[in-house]
Scaffold this motif. Sequence first.
Motif, PDB file in Angstrom:
ATOM      1  N   MET A 210      55.304  33.663  18.164  1.00  0.00           N
ATOM      2  CA  MET A 210      56.666  33.138  18.285  1.00  0.00           C
ATOM      3  C   MET A 210      57.395  33.182  16.951  1.00  0.00           C
ATOM      4  N   GLY A 211      56.724  32.739  15.877  1.00  0.00           N
ATOM      5  CA  GLY A 211      57.360  32.694  14.559  1.00  0.00           C
ATOM      6  C   GLY A 211      57.822  34.073  14.111  1.00  0.00           C
TER       7      GLY A 211
ATOM      8  N   VAL B 252      57.690  26.632  13.380  1.00  0.00           N
ATOM      9  CA  VAL B 252      57.046  27.245  14.554  1.00  0.00           C
ATOM     10  C   VAL B 252      55.527  27.208  14.349  1.00  0.00           C
TER      11      VAL B 252
ATOM     12  N   SER C  88      62.711  22.397  15.292  1.00  0.00           N
ATOM     13  CA  SER C  88      61.347  22.722  15.719  1.00  0.00           C
ATOM     14  C   SER C  88      61.405  23.563  16.976  1.00  0.00           C
ATOM     15  N   ASN C  89      60.554  24.594  17.032  1.00  0.00           N
ATOM     16  CA  ASN C  89      60.505  25.430  18.237  1.00  0.00           C
ATOM     17  C   ASN C  89      59.439  24.948  19.216  1.00  0.00           C
TER      18      ASN C  89
ATOM     19  N   HIS D 260      64.361  25.574  21.210  1.00  0.00           N
ATOM     20  CA  HIS D 260      63.254  26.233  21.904  1.00  0.00           C
ATOM     21  C   HIS D 260      63.631  27.648  22.333  1.00  0.00           C
TER      22      HIS D 260
END
Length: 802
Positions: A17-18, A108, A135-136, A161
Amino acid sequence: MSKRRINNVAVIGSGIMGSGIACHFANIGVEVLLLDIVPRELTDKEKAKGLTLEDKQVRNRLVNEALQSAIKSKPAPLYHEDFANRITTGNLEDDISKVSKADWIIEVVVERLDIKKQVFENLEKHRTPGTLITSNTSGIPIQFMSEGRSEDFQKHFCGTHFFNPPRYLKLFEIIPGPKTDAEILDFLDNYGEKFLGKTTVVAKDTPAFIGNRIGIYGIQAMFHLVKDMGLTVEEVDKLTGPVIGRPKSATFRTVDVVGLDTLVHVANGIYENVPEDEEHDMFKLPGFIQTMMDNKWLGSKSGQGFYKKTKDKDGKTEILGLDLDTLEYRPGKKAKFATLEKTKSVENVADRFPILIKGDDKAGEFYRRNFGAMFAYVSHRIPEITDELYKIDDAMKAGFGWQHGPFEIWDAVGVKKGLELIEETGKKPADWVQEMLDANVESFYSVVNGQTYFYDIPSKSHKKVPGQDAFIILDNIRETSEVFSNSGVSVQDLGDGILNVEFRSKMNSIGGDVLAGINKAIDIAEDRFDGLVIGNQGQNFSVGANIGMIFMMAVEQEYDELNAAVKYFQDTVMRLRYSSIPTVMAPHGMTLGGGCELTLHADRVVAAAESYIGLVEFGVGVIPGGGGSKEMALRASDSFKKDDVELNRLRQHFLTVAMAKVSTSAHEAYDLDILKPGKDIVVVNTARQIATAKAVARQMADMGYTQPPKREDVKVLGKQALGMFYVGTDSMEASNYISEHDQKIADKLAYVMAGGDLSEPTEVSEQYLLDLEREAFLSLTGERKTLERLQHMIQKGKPLRN
């Protein structure tokens, strides 16, 4: 308050994800700092090189390997490989102070509250006051994360998100913390939509937020229903795929791709944290899912899940399906239902829902039970997870690839009918639905003056969905603004003197009616408008010319008719270029063959970032015949520079066509000379595309657009180029790189792009090249192997190599 701009972003955590988030910010031109932890031990390779834990390449190993892995992954996270240069890597010990220069810090890291809180504590030591920090997380309550942080931190902190993969999935959920400033939420809402190209949804701080709460419920409910009805995995995927406007991967294939463990993690989180949910038990894992988890049958990542790819005794790939009763793999089964057959001729997905729920077979029962349960569930989530029903629909469309959200489907079958389905399933809707009907409001949505309105529960009336002013939604304006239509197009007045041509043919293929519609639109625009846009909001801009029509004419040897049809296409693209009003093309998704040829001839192009553009005619045994071959010769000629090796420029353009190159984004189309830097533009949010194209056409008209003179100065290289091409195709055929028929097609293209066998470089007209192109196209349609390729594409949907 001063205007907030995002020039630098720091992403903390370089996992899938990051790295994906970092790449997408790089896609839109932002400079990114990507940080991760320092390794605690050396690899064998590093030991062999004599490196130590203090060496920079060791300290940055985790972040660099993660980023490189992401960049090489498919589908690509970057619009263009060069955009990776916008990402700088580092580690959380040596480089954390650099976050002081970031305008936005995105965390992340692993989904553990204690680790996230520790990261935030370290970041606050270096963060510049006023910097956005988000924050994710996909499920940890936002309220817990900022505990103990400063007032400035909490004011600028919330959840953002992204859905994976960040480039392709449009949902961007924003989740406020207890002290998040309203200005921050407004900024992120606007930034996500305008710059990141997202559907932004402000959610409440409830478990799994909106998208995953509804999406995971839908999948879990499906798991229970499948067992109850005795359906196979193939049957469920047939019922929950494109027929109802969902991705081809449908349900079980999607779970295999995402990973069963990921799904189970989110489902368990919801089960543990929503004890009051009336469908709480639905989030409990069925027995077969638990067995699959125990066996580590997690999907693609473990080599098997609901499906398993194997090879038979002849070495041919075979897809096995999991029998949910025996939990053994067996050969794949074809799924067929009479109810689905009834919808084959229904092009508009929304019109299929009333037919599907009336089915008297297993499919009909499945849809009644499935939709009934979903309608009941979403009605009860308001006001728990959101106050506005349209946000649930937006989240499901943008996060899960649904063409219609649950309330839109409910509207399609009728609100009263939806209540009957709920009752049949033994469930109860939320009281507000009946109250809505009692207030004489009979639908969740309505359209007024081209704007979408939704049912607002507190006021018991329809309110305008906010944020539409930057969009033009063709579905909303067609009825009131149409000035012409036939079976292939709808021509609408966009306002401000600009017309739009919207393709309405099957898969937006280009046949006689589409061409007639374009010509009629140019007539109307030249008579009483100031500009013309060609754009639609289908899944793809156009898959190309109607090859079924070409095949039938070729088989019947109706060469005069075929010649006339090809000339009509050529004349149409030339009208686009040489009309008295500015023409703007708005391609998105697949823009292939004839769709690409139209794009090449507009005055300007406003392309969606996710545009896959290319001349792919070689795949069906012909060369581009709608001006594409001519145009590539012209563009090669325009790229010739003094003292340059002109043959090299021509070869590049030749290979673009001969190799049927398709850009994997609009940015790559610049490399292929399909889009022109400084002239054609790329928009990230497709929802804004038509409005932007309209603005470009309006601007061109306001600047005093004049009809360009026809080109008589296209430099072609004649025999000099032909010799080079023929030697190249000979050697490629001799080494079995291309087939004999491939060589024949390539040689025909070479003849056109070289301008024939002229004895020396000569300046020719566009019409001269168009005539060569048409002649070559027609001669190839008389070849048996071309007919085989055309037939194979029509029947199988993929190219034949013969």
